[in-house]
Design an enzyme around this catalytic site. Structure first.
Site, short mmCIF file in Angstrom:
data_model
loop_
_atom_site.label_atom_id
_atom_site.label_comp_id
_atom_site.label_asym_id
_atom_site.label_seq_id
_atom_site.Cartn_x
_atom_site.Cartn_y
_atom_site.Cartn_z
N GLU A 368 0.80 -1.24 0.00
CA GLU A 368 0.00 0.00 0.00
C GLU A 368 0.83 1.28 0.00
O GLU A 368 0.46 2.28 0.62
CB GLU A 368 -0.98 -0.01 1.18
CG GLU A 368 -1.95 -1.18 1.11
CD GLU A 368 -2.93 -1.24 2.28
OE1 GLU A 368 -2.84 -0.38 3.19
OE2 GLU A 368 -3.78 -2.15 2.29
N GLU A 484 -6.87 -10.71 -1.64
CA GLU A 484 -7.93 -10.21 -0.75
C GLU A 484 -9.26 -10.02 -1.48
O GLU A 484 -10.00 -9.06 -1.21
CB GLU A 484 -7.48 -8.90 -0.08
CG GLU A 484 -6.17 -9.04 0.68
CD GLU A 484 -5.69 -7.75 1.31
OE1 GLU A 484 -6.55 -6.95 1.76
OE2 GLU A 484 -4.47 -7.52 1.35
#
Length: 603
Positions: A368, A484
């Site tokens: 991220e 995810e």
């Protein structure tokens, strides 16, 4: 913490006169003003509190029940210890060097004031024995910040027990089986997910945890019923949080460099400090053993994450109250951290299977970054290096260290290093620019892949947006893994952005969307993935999509559970053990319409 309770004033009555009585009344009024203040909380209750610390250790000192009182603090010798305010009624005391000093708290209300004292003793760092990390099991003496070492059994580390909120309404239990031996946690006639993706995507996985407690009070990788479901459906898994820096660095215990090297820590000549932090590596042993036992491989997640790192890791002397270190110091710490974890993991693989890269096939070196944030109160990498945009030198260095460790084991061609991020489909150019910088001037693509966190909704992103991003990453020659994955319904895609940057808040909104709507979208989405994978230019993207990982086993374990994002729902069942006659609660995983749609899409 220690408890400090101030001494009651002793009043000596010299004469029974009106003047003395008047003085007593005045003192009584003074005492009543401070009746609510119950002293300072530290580690030992006494007339005057005593606080004992090791050099470098920090402890909190608090005044109890001091609401509406003004408090000022002072320490006698700042060379022995210093303090930093921690809220209105407490300070954090940090030991600097061996010696004694006194912390004074002045409590005021109106014109009246009272002093509370805490005697502080700072001792030199003591030592204790830790477990050998690599190769030989000989005990080694290492420094610790624990004031009194206590023998403990072989640690089973639980970094930070967490409870996942479950917004899903209670499901009606299915009819209970008559005996435990006949119970299966799912319908084995349903095609396994790894089989329906066979020949399309090799690695099919789910997100799991080992030590972290779920809302039901057990660890998934240690639960027999859960592992039956995993064995049936998946050949890959990703730990949710247990390999994050916050957990690996959770001990806050220091080891002398010489001892750390003897134990297998990787510390370069550029490392100029005398100690390194002890790493919590024991869970890696257990998780890899489970992976071998169940013939399932792992995505290692993650080495660097912008905000998920203890603040002291960026500070001088690894102290909570230290100043931010300079870049050269941080570079050496980064190299120590990345190399040690990777070398340790591959060493354990060799012990278990005889071969490095046999269990861990992918590493999220970075998580991220494009969506990095920097809380001004909580130091991060940005406080050390500044915001370096899409050319962060320390990120490039981390990939260089990681790739070099793969080369040492000659597994660089079968283990891939990834950048993993969310909303990649809205940030394609930034993601590609970052990876291009990491690989610039290198002998090979040291960052060989991108992890596309796919927290989808049936409305956001569109199929076109997702498909265009997938093609762009493949056309850049990158290995792609869908991570995810979940697909929500009745999700507030227009809400105010929350903790996830430009993403909408993770809120439920009744838009009358049904499981059937979710199934229809899932079918189109999976079809799209299959078509792009099969029609890619293999000369540019020889591997294409190498993995798909769902966000968990069932709706109930998702942070967005009320929006029903996953492909199974979990039901509790009361099962009777014929031998004992006792009932126990077990869990059954039922496929949803969206899973059936996935099967149809892959036919």
């Amino acid at each position: 913490m220690v408890e400090l309770i101030y001494t009651k004033e002793v009043l000596f009555i010299m004469r029974k006169t009106k003047a003395v009585i008047a003085k007593l009344l005045l003192v009584a009024v003074f005492i009543s003003l401070f009746a609510g203040v119950q002293g300072i909380t530290t580690e030992a209750a006494a007339a005057v509190a005593k606080l004992s610390l090791m050099v470098g250790q920090t402890k909190k000192v608090t005044i109890k029940n001091a609401k509406n009182y003004k408090i000022s603090w002072k320490i006698k010798n700042k060379k022995i210890a210093t303090f930093k305010k921690s809220g209105k009624y407490a300070v954090k005391v940090t030991a600097k060097k061996a010696g004694k000093t006194t912390l004074t708290a002045t409590v005021k209300k109106g014109r009246k004031k009272k002093r509370l004292f805490c005697k502080i003793t700072v001792n030199k760092i003591k030592t204790k024995v830790i477990k050998t990390l690599l190769n030989t099991p000989k005990p080694t003496v290492v420094p610790t910040l624990e004031p009194t070492p206590k023998p403990t059994p072989k640690p089973t580390v639980t970094p930070k027990p967490t409870v996942t909120p479950t917004l899903e309404p209670t499901l009606e239990p299915t009819p209970e089986p008559t005996s435990a031996p006949t119970f299966e946690p799912q319908d084995m006639s349903v095609p396994a997910m790894k089989k329906i993706f066979k020949s399309v995507i090799d690695n099919v996985g789910t997100c799991m945890n080992y030590n972290e407690m779920t809302e039901n009070g057990w660890q998934k990788l240690q639960n027999t019923d859960t592992m039956k479901v995993v064995d049936y459906h998946f050949n890959s898994f990703t730990l949710k949080n247990e390999m994050n820096p916050d957990n690996i660095l959770n001990k806050h215990t220091m080891i002398f460099v010489a001892d750390a090297k003897a134990e297998g820590y990787v510390i370069s000549d550029d490392y100029k400090e005398s100690v390194v932090p002890a790493l919590i590596l024991e869970p890696i042993d257990e998780v890899l053993a489970i992976a071998k036992q169940h013939n399932i491989r792992m995505r290692a997640h993650t080495l660097i994450w912008h905000q998920q790192t203890p603040t002291w890791f960026f500070k001088e002397d690894y102290s909570d109250d230290g100043d931010i270190v300079d870049e050269s110091t941080m570079n050496a710490r980064l190299e120590f951290y990345v190399r040690t974890i990777m070398r340790y993991t591959m060493q354990k693989e060799k012990e278990l299977t005889g071969e490095a890269g046999s269990l861990v096939y992918a590493w999220d070196v970075l998580n991220e970054y494009v969506h990095r944030t920097n809380d001004p109160i909580t130091p991060t990498w940005t406080d050390v290096y500044g915001d370096m945009g899409l050319k962060p030198t320390y990120i490039k260095a981390a990939f260089e260290y990681a790739y070099d460790e793969l080369k040492k084991e000659n597994v660089q061609d079968k283990v891939t290093l990834f950048c993993n991020d969310y909303d990649t489909y809205f940030n394609v150019n930034n993601e590609l620019a970052l990876i291009s910088y990491i690989n610039q001037g290198e002998e090979a693509k040291i960052c060989g892949g991108i992890g596309m966190q796919s927290h989808r909704d049936i409305k956001r992103p569109t199929l076109e947006e997702y498909g265009n991003a997938l093609k762009a990453f493949m056309n850049a020659g990158l290995e792609v893994q869908i991570t995810e994955l979940d697909i929500t319904i009745n999700f507030d895609t227009d809400g105010v952005a929350g903790d996830y940057g430009d993403s909408p808040s993770y809120d439920y909104k009744d838009e009358r969307e049904t499981d059937s709507d979710q199934a229809a979208f899932t079918k189109d989405f999976i079809k799209q993935i299959v078509v792009i994978q099969k029609k890619r230019d293999k000369t540019i993207s020889p591997k294409g999509i190498t993995g798909i990982t769902v966000g968990g086993l069932s709706d109930q374990v998702s942070l967005r559970s009320r929006c029903r994002p996953l492909f199974f729902t979990r039901r509790s069942i009361r099962v009777k053990d014929v031998a004992t006659g006792e009932y126990q609660t077990r869990y059954y995983y039922a496929p949803k319409q969206s899973y059936e749609a996935m099967i149809e899409a892959l036919k």
